[in-house]
Enzyme design. Structure first.
Site, PDB file in Angstrom:
ATOM      1  N   HIS A 144       0.832  -1.206   0.000  1.00  0.00           N
ATOM      2  CA  HIS A 144       0.000   0.000   0.000  1.00  0.00           C
ATOM      3  C   HIS A 144       0.872   1.263   0.000  1.00  0.00           C
ATOM      4  O   HIS A 144       1.948   1.290   0.606  1.00  0.00           O
ATOM      5  CB  HIS A 144      -0.871  -0.030   1.255  1.00  0.00           C
ATOM      6  N   GLU A 190       1.681  -7.518   3.348  1.00  0.00           N
ATOM      7  CA  GLU A 190       0.276  -7.375   3.727  1.00  0.00           C
ATOM      8  C   GLU A 190      -0.370  -8.749   3.815  1.00  0.00           C
ATOM      9  O   GLU A 190      -0.066  -9.635   3.012  1.00  0.00           O
ATOM     10  CB  GLU A 190      -0.467  -6.512   2.687  1.00  0.00           C
ATOM     11  N   HIS A 222      -6.969  -5.512   5.410  1.00  0.00           N
ATOM     12  CA  HIS A 222      -8.113  -6.187   4.778  1.00  0.00           C
ATOM     13  C   HIS A 222      -8.346  -7.603   5.306  1.00  0.00           C
ATOM     14  O   HIS A 222      -9.249  -8.292   4.834  1.00  0.00           O
ATOM     15  CB  HIS A 222      -7.937  -6.226   3.258  1.00  0.00           C
ATOM     16  N   LYS A 253     -12.128  -0.143   8.173  1.00  0.00           N
ATOM     17  CA  LYS A 253     -12.662  -1.080   7.180  1.00  0.00           C
ATOM     18  C   LYS A 253     -13.654  -2.023   7.879  1.00  0.00           C
ATOM     19  O   LYS A 253     -14.716  -1.578   8.276  1.00  0.00           O
ATOM     20  CB  LYS A 253     -11.514  -1.743   6.446  1.00  0.00           C
TER      21      LYS A 253
HETATM   22  C1  LIG Z   1      -6.746   1.298   3.788  1.00  0.00           C
HETATM   23  C2  LIG Z   1      -5.362   0.773   3.966  1.00  0.00           C
HETATM   24  C3  LIG Z   1      -4.457   1.380   4.828  1.00  0.00           C
HETATM   25  C4  LIG Z   1      -4.739   2.719   5.486  1.00  0.00           C
HETATM   26  O1  LIG Z   1      -5.674   2.674   6.477  1.00  0.00           O
HETATM   27  P1  LIG Z   1      -6.552   3.991   6.744  1.00  0.00           P
HETATM   28  O2  LIG Z   1      -7.123   3.780   8.088  1.00  0.00           O
HETATM   29  O3  LIG Z   1      -7.557   4.072   5.650  1.00  0.00           O
HETATM   30  O4  LIG Z   1      -5.596   5.167   6.701  1.00  0.00           O
HETATM   31  C5  LIG Z   1      -3.246   0.771   5.044  1.00  0.00           C
HETATM   32  N1  LIG Z   1      -2.915  -0.367   4.397  1.00  0.00           N
HETATM   33  C6  LIG Z   1      -3.746  -0.958   3.545  1.00  0.00           C
HETATM   34  C7  LIG Z   1      -3.326  -2.224   2.890  1.00  0.00           C
HETATM   35  C8  LIG Z   1      -4.984  -0.409   3.287  1.00  0.00           C
HETATM   36  O5  LIG Z   1      -5.795  -0.974   2.392  1.00  0.00           O
END
Ligand SMILES: *Cc1c(COP(=O)(O)O)cnc(C)c1O
Length: 404
Positions: A144, A190, A222, A253
C-alpha cells in the site's frame, strides 16, 4: 474546480501550471472526481439522486452504520465530548483511548497495542521510528502507498521484491545481511493485498525473516474482521501471531469505525509512544471514534460477528460463481482489464445498470493494470449480487488494448 473551468484560470500562476497537469491526467484517462453519497454507507448508496448497489466499500461486515456503533459513539460523546483537544502525550489520552488499546491487544492476542488516527498514520509513524539511514526496508511490490511512503521517508535502503516472490525476498535478505551487517532489517508485507485480494505466503515470509534476523511488519488492513476465528486476521489464523513483531491494521474497514493501530509487544508500544511522529505530533482522535471502534471489535468477536462473516463468505462464493472465477481468498475480487479506458468503460456500464464498482487505475495499480475492484459485504443480498451478473459490462472485443 472542474476541468471545464480550466480556461478561466490565470495561466501564468500556480493554477495555470496545475490546470495543465490536470489536462494531462484527463487525456491519459486518469481523471478523478469526488461523488457525494447521501445517507449512510451500505450495500445501497444514493448518488446524484440515484440509488446504486454498492460494491466499492471496505465495510465488509456492514458495521459502518450499525446501530450499536452509532449508539456507542453517541454515549461517549455525551460522556467525554467530541474533540480530544490535545495530542495523546499532552492531555489527549482519554479513557476511551486506553480502553480501545486494551481491546485491540485482546482481539489481536498481542501483549499491547497503540492506536493511531488512521492506518496511514500508523505506517507513517511506525516505519521511520523503527528504521533509519543505514537500515534496510524490504517491501512487497504491491504494498500500500502508505507503507511505500513510510519506507521512503525513513531514509533506509529500500529493496522491493516482486509480489509474493519469496525467492527474491530471500536474496534481498541475504544482500542486506552481507552488506549491512549491523543494520536493522524490516520486511513489510500485507496479509491481504488491497487491489488484488490475494494473501501473502506468511509462513514462508516468517521463516525467512527469522532465518536472516529481520523484523516483520504485517499490514492486516483487509484481513482484520474478515479472516480467521473472530476475524483476528491472517497471522492469528495461521498460528503465527507471536512470530510477527509488528501487526498493523485499520479501524476504518471491517471494524466499521475509524483509526489505525499497531499491535505487538509492550516494548514496541512504549517505543512508538516515544518515537512515532504521527502519534506524538497529532491531536488524539475523538473519543467517540474510539468508543465506536471498541464496539466494532466487540461485534467482530461475537456470535453476530461469526454470523456476518459466514454471510460475507457465502456472498463471496456467490459472486465468484456469478463472475465465473475461482473462490476468492478475501472480500476483494479484482477483474483486471489492462487499459485505463477499458476499466473506465466497464465501470461506466455497471453504473448505467445501477451498480457501483470503481475502476482502479494508476497510480493505485501499475499502468496497464487497470481493473474493476469488486468488494463484498455481509449485507449484500443474493439479488444484489445477481444484478451484477446480469449486466454486460466487459468491454467489447478490441476494447481491451493489451488483450491477446
Ligand atoms: C486502507 C489501507 C491502509 C490505510 O488505512 P486507513 O485507516 O484508511 O488510513 C493501510 N494499508 C492498507 C493495505 C490499506 O488498504
Amino acid at each position: 474546480m472542474s476541468f471545464g473551468e480550466a480556461d478561466s484560470v490565470d495561466q501564468s500562476g500556480m493554477d495555470g501550471v496545475l490546470a495543465g497537469r490536470l489536462e494531462d491526467f484527463r487525456a491519459a484517462g486518469l481523471e478523478r472526481r469526488l461523488h457525494v453519497a447521501d445517507g449512510p454507507q451500505g450495500t445501497r448508496v444514493v448518488r446524484d439522486g440515484r440509488e446504486l448497489v454498492n460494491f466499492s466499500s471496505n465495510d465488509y461486515l456492514g458495521l459502518a452504520a450499525h446501530p450499536a456503533l452509532i449508539e456507542a459513539a453517541l454515549i461517549e460523546s455525551r460522556r467525554s465530548g467530541f474533540g480530544s483537544g490535545a495530542s495523546r502525550l499532552v492531555s489527549g489520552t482519554m479513557r476511551a483511548h486506553a480502553e480501545l488499546e486494551v481491546a485491540i491487544a485482546a482481539f489481536k492476542r498481542t501483549p499491547a497495542a497503540l492506536a493511531f488516527s488512521s492506518g496511514s498514520a500508523a505506517a507513517a509513524g511506525t516505519v521511520p521510528a523503527l528504521c533509519g539511514g543505514g537500515d534496510v526496508v524490504i517491501l512487497d511490490k504491491l504494498s500500500h502507498a502508505c507503507l511505500v511512503d513510510a519506507a521512503r521517508a525513513c531514509g533506509a535502503d529500500i529493496r522491493v521484491f516482486p509480489h509474493n516472490d519469496c525467492g527474491r525476498l530471500e536474496s534481498h535478505l541475504k544482500w542486506a545481511r552481507e552488506k549491512r551487517p549491523g543494520a536493522n532489517i524490516l520486511v513489510i508485507a500485507e496479509a491481504v493485498y488491497s487491489m488484488d485480494g490475494d494473501t501473502c505466503p506468511l509462513d514462508e515470509i516468517v521463516a525467512l525473516k527469522e532465518r536472516h534476523g529481520a523484523w516483520l511488519l504485517l499490514d492486516e488492513a483487509h484481513a482484520t474482521g474478515v479472516i480467521g476465528q473472530g476475524g483476528r486476521g491472517l497471522a492469528h489464523d495461521w498460528g503465527l501471531g507471536e512470530r510477527v513483531e509488528i501487526r498493523m491494521g485499520t479501524l476504518g474497514k471491517a471494524v466499521g469505525a475509524h483509526g489505525g493501530f499497531i499491535a505487538g509487544s509492550a516494548v514496541l508500544r512504549d517505543y512508538l509512544i516515544h518515537r512515532a511522529r504521527s502519534f506524538v505530533f497529532s491531536t488524539a482522535p475523538p473519543p467517540p471514534l474510539a468508543a465506536a471502534a471498541i464496539k466494532g471489535i466487540e461485534l467482530l468477536q461475537s456470535p453476530e460477528g461469526d454470523e456476518r462473516r459466514r454471510a460475507l463468505w457465502d456472498n463471496l462464493r456467490t459472486m465468484a460463481a456469478v463472475l465465473g472465477v475461482s473462490a476468492p481468498a478475501s472480500a476483494i475480487l479484482p477483474v483486471v482489464l489492462g487499459s485505463e479506458s477499458s476499466a473506465v468503460e466497464a465501470s461506466q456500464r455497471l453504473l448505467e445498470g445501477g451498480v457501483l464498482v470503481p475502476a482502479i487505475r494508476y497510480p493505485t495499480v501499475p499502468k496497464g493494470g487497470a481493473r474493476l475492484r469488486i468488494t463484498l459485504s455481509a449485507n449484500h443480498t443474493r439479488e444484489e449480487i445477481e444484478k451484477l451478473g446480469k449486466i454486460d459490462f466487459m468491454p467489447r472485443a478490441g476494447m481491451v488494448e493489451d488483450a491477446p
